[in-house]
Design a protein around this motif. Structure first.
Motif, PDB file in Angstrom:
ATOM      1  N   HIS B  39     -15.691  32.540 -31.353  1.00  0.00           N
ATOM      2  CA  HIS B  39     -14.534  33.056 -32.076  1.00  0.00           C
ATOM      3  C   HIS B  39     -14.227  34.489 -31.636  1.00  0.00           C
ATOM      4  O   HIS B  39     -13.070  34.875 -31.450  1.00  0.00           O
ATOM      5  N   MET B  41     -14.891  35.746 -28.753  1.00  0.00           N
ATOM      6  CA  MET B  41     -14.331  35.654 -27.408  1.00  0.00           C
ATOM      7  C   MET B  41     -12.829  35.369 -27.479  1.00  0.00           C
ATOM      8  O   MET B  41     -12.030  35.986 -26.765  1.00  0.00           O
ATOM      9  N   GLN B  42     -12.433  34.462 -28.356  1.00  0.00           N
ATOM     10  CA  GLN B  42     -11.006  34.140 -28.516  1.00  0.00           C
ATOM     11  C   GLN B  42     -10.220  35.325 -29.040  1.00  0.00           C
ATOM     12  O   GLN B  42      -9.139  35.637 -28.551  1.00  0.00           O
ATOM     13  N   ASN B  43     -10.760  35.967 -30.065  1.00  0.00           N
ATOM     14  CA  ASN B  43     -10.049  37.111 -30.633  1.00  0.00           C
ATOM     15  C   ASN B  43      -9.927  38.243 -29.622  1.00  0.00           C
ATOM     16  O   ASN B  43      -8.894  38.900 -29.524  1.00  0.00           O
ATOM     17  N   ARG B  45      -9.832  37.914 -26.425  1.00  0.00           N
ATOM     18  CA  ARG B  45      -8.828  37.486 -25.439  1.00  0.00           C
ATOM     19  C   ARG B  45      -7.425  37.800 -25.964  1.00  0.00           C
ATOM     20  O   ARG B  45      -6.576  38.322 -25.240  1.00  0.00           O
ATOM     21  N   ASP B  46      -7.193  37.493 -27.246  1.00  0.00           N
ATOM     22  CA  ASP B  46      -5.865  37.700 -27.816  1.00  0.00           C
ATOM     23  C   ASP B  46      -5.521  39.169 -27.989  1.00  0.00           C
ATOM     24  O   ASP B  46      -4.377  39.567 -27.826  1.00  0.00           O
ATOM     25  N   VAL B  47      -6.528  39.970 -28.351  1.00  0.00           N
ATOM     26  CA  VAL B  47      -6.230  41.366 -28.670  1.00  0.00           C
ATOM     27  C   VAL B  47      -6.247  42.257 -27.424  1.00  0.00           C
ATOM     28  O   VAL B  47      -5.441  43.163 -27.303  1.00  0.00           O
TER      29      VAL B  47
END
Lengths: 282, 100
Positions: B39, B41-43, B45-47
């Protein structure tokens, strides 16, 4: 209210439901449909425009800032895809309508999105389940359309595949965490699946428009996509300790302009600025 | 979901490091809250990577990092400052050698 001249009845060939064999959009009498490829591109574009708009409603309201950014990212990706699709739709139609005219100056009955994507955000679980059901379908559609015989559509697909892979990862991971999380998150995400399931069949139904564009080289095997979609959904449901809802009565009609009551409210918000200031540029 | 003893309502903090290109060092970009490593890692990536800033990402639980204490900065870092022999700045660079 004055509307642009091109907001008249759509020109083009009306195509009825498919003859025999494949599933029809039975018992639905929508407004006259336009030329098949124009209709088809509107379906693809409207799915993403409407879902993108729904996600934008979370902006500033998501449970945590990182997720606010994540949802806005997905929203922008989808709206970006819809821009390309509706621009192409306008060119195919050849009546001088660009993507803005299609997005802001069509009424509800002229929208071709599936009913799933116009459903309200509800709680975070409902938003994520709606997203997951669509993401899995959308990625499979793009993979198929990437190989289609229409060069411009295939190019749009190639770019969209990368985006959708991430969207699916984002929504799947959330389903797993919510389902295999607390008692409350589990109950909420299960309720969301149960409530939205009735809108899933429409995504895979083939009608006269699909048959007509297949003849133009845009031939997507919806039954095959359905099978692969089932596998993705079942896998994530299992990992999330959730139960797949039974296939009960299914709702349909969005593909021919018969929408749920939610779309009108969404369009009122989405279109008001463009309709209040026709011809404005930004 | 309980991570590192934190309760449900409080996601742990992760430090984010981005690598701008192959072979370049990872640099600290900032931090995100997330429930777990995937999670985070995803955040991250987005930020932190939305504008092509990175080809690689690291996320590290903040609690795993040992940091020097700001109050100790003086004794910790100063001793090197008054030792000129640690700063090789009185060598003549031969002509023809490129100075980077």
């Amino acid at each position: 209210m004055r509307t642009p001249e091109h907001d008249e009845e759509e020109p083009g060939i009306a195509t009825g439901a498919a003859e025999g064999g494949v599933q029809k959009v039975a018992g639905v009498r929508g407004p006259a449909l336009g030329a098949p490829l124009f209709e088809y591109l509107q379906r693809l574009g409207d799915d993403r425009l409407i879902l993108g708009h729904r996600l934008s409603e979370w902006c500033g309201h998501a449970p945590i800032i990182e997720e606010d950014i994540a949802l806005a990212n997905v929203s922008l990706d989808l709206i970006g895809q819809s821009v390309s699709l509706l621009k192409l739709a306008g060119e195919v139609e050849g009546a001088g309508r660009d993507e803005d005219a299609l997005a802001y100056f069509r009424d509800g009955v002229q929208f071709r999105n599936a009913l799933l994507v116009e459903q309200p955000n509800g709680d975070f679980a409902q938003t994520i389940v709606r997203q997951f059901l669509f993401d899995a379908y959308s990625l499979l559609m793009w993979e198929a359309l990437g190989k289609c015989g229409h060069a411009q559509l295939a190019a749009i697909a190639a770019k969209a595949i990368k985006e959708d892979k991430y969207h699916l990862r984002h929504s799947s991971e959330w389903i797993i965490r919510l389902g295999d999380g607390t008692e409350e998150s589990h109950a909420r995400v299960q309720r969301a699946f149960d409530g939205l399931w009735r809108y899933t069949a429409e995504l895979f139904e083939r009608d006269g428009v699909d048959a007509a564009v297949a003849a133009l080289g845009v031939d997507v095997d919806l039954a095959g996509i359905r099978t692969r979609w089932d596998a993705i959904v079942d896998d994530v449901l299992a990992r999330a300790t959730l139960v797949r809802p039974a296939d009960g009565a299914m709702r349909r009609g969005g593909r021919v302009g018969k929408h749920t009551e939610h779309l009108g409210h969404l369009l009122a918000t989405m279109q008001i600025v463009a309709r209040s200031h026709p011809g404005a540029t930004w | 979901m309980t991570v590192n003893g934190k309760d449900d309502s409080h996601w742990p903090l992760w430090e984010v490091f981005t690598q701008g290109g192959q072979g370049q060092p990872f640099e600290h970009a900032g931090s995100v809250h997330a429930t777990d490593a995937e999670h985070a890692m995803q955040n991250a990536r987005d930020v932190y990577t939305r504008r092509g800033e990175a080809v690689n990402l690291w996320v590290v639980p903040s609690w795993a990092i040992t940091a020097s204490a700001p109050s100790e900065a003086g004794p910790f870092f100063d001793p090197g400052n008054d030792k000129p022999y640690r700063h090789p700045q009185f060598y003549k660079v031969p002509r023809g050698v490129k100075v980077f």
